[in-house]
Design a protein around this motif. Structure first.
Motif, PDB file in Angstrom:
ATOM      1  N   SER A  13       0.830  -1.203   0.000  1.00  0.00           N
ATOM      2  CA  SER A  13       0.000   0.000   0.000  1.00  0.00           C
ATOM      3  C   SER A  13       0.866   1.256   0.000  1.00  0.00           C
ATOM      4  O   SER A  13       1.296   1.713   1.060  1.00  0.00           O
ATOM      5  CB  SER A  13      -0.886   0.012   1.257  1.00  0.00           C
ATOM      6  N   ARG A  15       1.843   5.361  -0.648  1.00  0.00           N
ATOM      7  CA  ARG A  15       1.196   6.677  -0.611  1.00  0.00           C
ATOM      8  C   ARG A  15       1.656   7.528  -1.800  1.00  0.00           C
ATOM      9  O   ARG A  15       0.983   8.481  -2.156  1.00  0.00           O
ATOM     10  CB  ARG A  15       1.536   7.417   0.684  1.00  0.00           C
ATOM     11  N   ILE A 133      -8.161   3.594   3.064  1.00  0.00           N
ATOM     12  CA  ILE A 133      -8.261   4.612   4.114  1.00  0.00           C
ATOM     13  C   ILE A 133      -9.609   4.429   4.808  1.00  0.00           C
ATOM     14  O   ILE A 133     -10.661   4.535   4.164  1.00  0.00           O
ATOM     15  CB  ILE A 133      -8.197   6.031   3.512  1.00  0.00           C
ATOM     16  N   ALA A 134      -9.544   4.135   6.098  1.00  0.00           N
ATOM     17  CA  ALA A 134     -10.805   3.971   6.835  1.00  0.00           C
ATOM     18  C   ALA A 134     -11.150   5.222   7.638  1.00  0.00           C
ATOM     19  O   ALA A 134     -12.310   5.458   7.970  1.00  0.00           O
ATOM     20  CB  ALA A 134     -10.710   2.767   7.768  1.00  0.00           C
ATOM     21  N   GLY A 135     -10.106   6.032   7.942  1.00  0.00           N
ATOM     22  CA  GLY A 135     -10.324   7.176   8.827  1.00  0.00           C
ATOM     23  C   GLY A 135     -10.749   8.420   8.082  1.00  0.00           C
ATOM     24  O   GLY A 135     -10.003   9.391   8.014  1.00  0.00           O
ATOM     25  N   VAL A 155     -14.869   2.287   3.673  1.00  0.00           N
ATOM     26  CA  VAL A 155     -13.455   2.432   3.318  1.00  0.00           C
ATOM     27  C   VAL A 155     -13.327   3.170   1.988  1.00  0.00           C
ATOM     28  O   VAL A 155     -14.216   3.073   1.134  1.00  0.00           O
ATOM     29  CB  VAL A 155     -12.787   1.031   3.254  1.00  0.00           C
TER      30      VAL A 155
HETATM   31  C1  FMN Z   1      -9.459  -1.420   6.379  1.00  0.00           C
HETATM   32  C2  FMN Z   1      -8.175  -0.656   6.187  1.00  0.00           C
HETATM   33  C3  FMN Z   1      -8.087   0.647   6.620  1.00  0.00           C
HETATM   34  C4  FMN Z   1      -6.929   1.383   6.423  1.00  0.00           C
HETATM   35  N1  FMN Z   1      -6.904   2.704   6.793  1.00  0.00           N
HETATM   36  C5  FMN Z   1      -5.814   3.444   6.516  1.00  0.00           C
HETATM   37  C6  FMN Z   1      -5.828   4.838   6.790  1.00  0.00           C
HETATM   38  O1  FMN Z   1      -6.812   5.397   7.318  1.00  0.00           O
HETATM   39  N2  FMN Z   1      -4.713   5.565   6.487  1.00  0.00           N
HETATM   40  C7  FMN Z   1      -3.617   4.974   5.908  1.00  0.00           C
HETATM   41  O2  FMN Z   1      -2.651   5.674   5.595  1.00  0.00           O
HETATM   42  N3  FMN Z   1      -3.587   3.628   5.628  1.00  0.00           N
HETATM   43  C8  FMN Z   1      -4.651   2.867   5.928  1.00  0.00           C
HETATM   44  N4  FMN Z   1      -4.649   1.525   5.620  1.00  0.00           N
HETATM   45  C9  FMN Z   1      -3.436   0.902   5.035  1.00  0.00           C
HETATM   46  C10 FMN Z   1      -2.725   0.055   6.094  1.00  0.00           C
HETATM   47  O3  FMN Z   1      -2.035   0.906   6.985  1.00  0.00           O
HETATM   48  C11 FMN Z   1      -1.784  -0.946   5.403  1.00  0.00           C
HETATM   49  O4  FMN Z   1      -2.534  -1.832   4.634  1.00  0.00           O
HETATM   50  C12 FMN Z   1      -0.963  -1.725   6.440  1.00  0.00           C
HETATM   51  O5  FMN Z   1      -0.047  -0.852   7.086  1.00  0.00           O
HETATM   52  C13 FMN Z   1      -0.177  -2.876   5.846  1.00  0.00           C
HETATM   53  O6  FMN Z   1       0.664  -2.425   4.829  1.00  0.00           O
HETATM   54  P1  FMN Z   1       0.634  -3.084   3.377  1.00  0.00           P
HETATM   55  O7  FMN Z   1      -0.778  -2.927   2.851  1.00  0.00           O
HETATM   56  O8  FMN Z   1       1.625  -2.304   2.559  1.00  0.00           O
HETATM   57  O9  FMN Z   1       0.978  -4.518   3.519  1.00  0.00           O
HETATM   58  C14 FMN Z   1      -5.802   0.776   5.823  1.00  0.00           C
HETATM   59  C15 FMN Z   1      -5.897  -0.560   5.390  1.00  0.00           C
HETATM   60  C16 FMN Z   1      -7.067  -1.264   5.571  1.00  0.00           C
HETATM   61  C17 FMN Z   1      -7.155  -2.694   5.068  1.00  0.00           C
END
Ligand code: FMN
Length: 191
Positions: A13, A15, A133-135, A155
């Motif tokens: 994931s 940015r 992003i959930a927040g 989400v």
């Molecule tokens: C349901 C869900 C909500 C998330 N919410 C946020 C968020 O609000 N802000 C953010 O920067 N990343 C968010 N993430 C990304 C996670 O932080 C990220 O998937 C996790 O750190 C693992 O990293 P990876 O996806 O690179 O393996 C979210 C991921 C999921 C699945």
């Protein structure tokens, strides 16, 4: 570490998204098709989506409801996708029912998560990246997208091509290029 299929091993994931990349109609259709074919309890398919391409009206309405810290990087994503689900007592056709045996609220959120997980795998197959992003401001986004009663936003997925980590503020840049970590499997197994 045990072998993973490359589609899972290469998913992560970011940015830093490429601000020049767009999501083609075929790519968008492919992502949504992956979500559509996810499994769900009773094949209820309680997921709903709103897809905005950069600079269109839906994209703008999603973007303004993201946390102010996330907007600078999320605006570089080619698309912003809202994942929402039907709430307890709302059927797939949108009608309200009473006496539903399953906890449709929790169950629908679970099903939506599976649909988005499918979408992330399809994205990887297309060379695309997703950060969820959930927040965000759930109430604000529901109002700005005029979501019907019984559809709960859960989400937002930022989707696009990889960009330059140097485009991020210093703290986020370190996270972007840092090692990803997971708990050891032994911590997860209950028995
Ligand atoms: C349901 C869900 C909500 C998330 N919410 C946020 C968020 O609000 N802000 C953010 O920067 N990343 C968010 N993430 C990304 C996670 O932080 C990220 O998937 C996790 O750190 C693992 O990293 P990876 O996806 O690179 O393996 C979210 C991921 C999921 C699945």
């Amino acid at each position: 570490m045990a072998d993973l299929t490359p589609l899972l091993a290469f998913r992560w994931s970011p940015r830093a998204f490429d601000p020049a990349a767009t999501l083609t109609a075929d790519e968008a259709a492919s992502l949504l098709e992956a979500a559509r074919w996810a499994p769900s309890a009773g094949n209820g398919q309680p997921w709903r989506f709103a897809l905005g391409h950069r600079d269109d009206e839906t994209w703008k309405r999603i973007l303004v409801n993201l946390p102010s810290d996330d907007q600078p990087w999320a605006r570089h994503a080619a698309a912003l996708l809202l994942g929402a689900h039907l709430t307890a007592g709302t059927t797939a056709s949108g009608t309200t029912v009473t006496g539903v045996a399953r906890d449709a609220g929790t169950g629908a959120a679970y099903d939506l998560g599976q649909a988005v997980a499918h979408l992330t795998v399809q994205a990887t197959a297309l060379g695309l990246y997703v950060r969820q992003i959930a927040g965000f401001d759930h109430t604000g986004l529901a109002a700005d997208l005029d979501l019907p009663a019984g559809v709960r936003p859960l989400v937002v997925a930022a989707v696009g091509r990889l960009g330059d980590p140097a485009s991020l503020p210093t703290a986020l840049r370190a996270q972007e290029v840092g090692l990803r970590r997971r708990r050891p499997l032994a911590d997860l197994l209950l028995r």
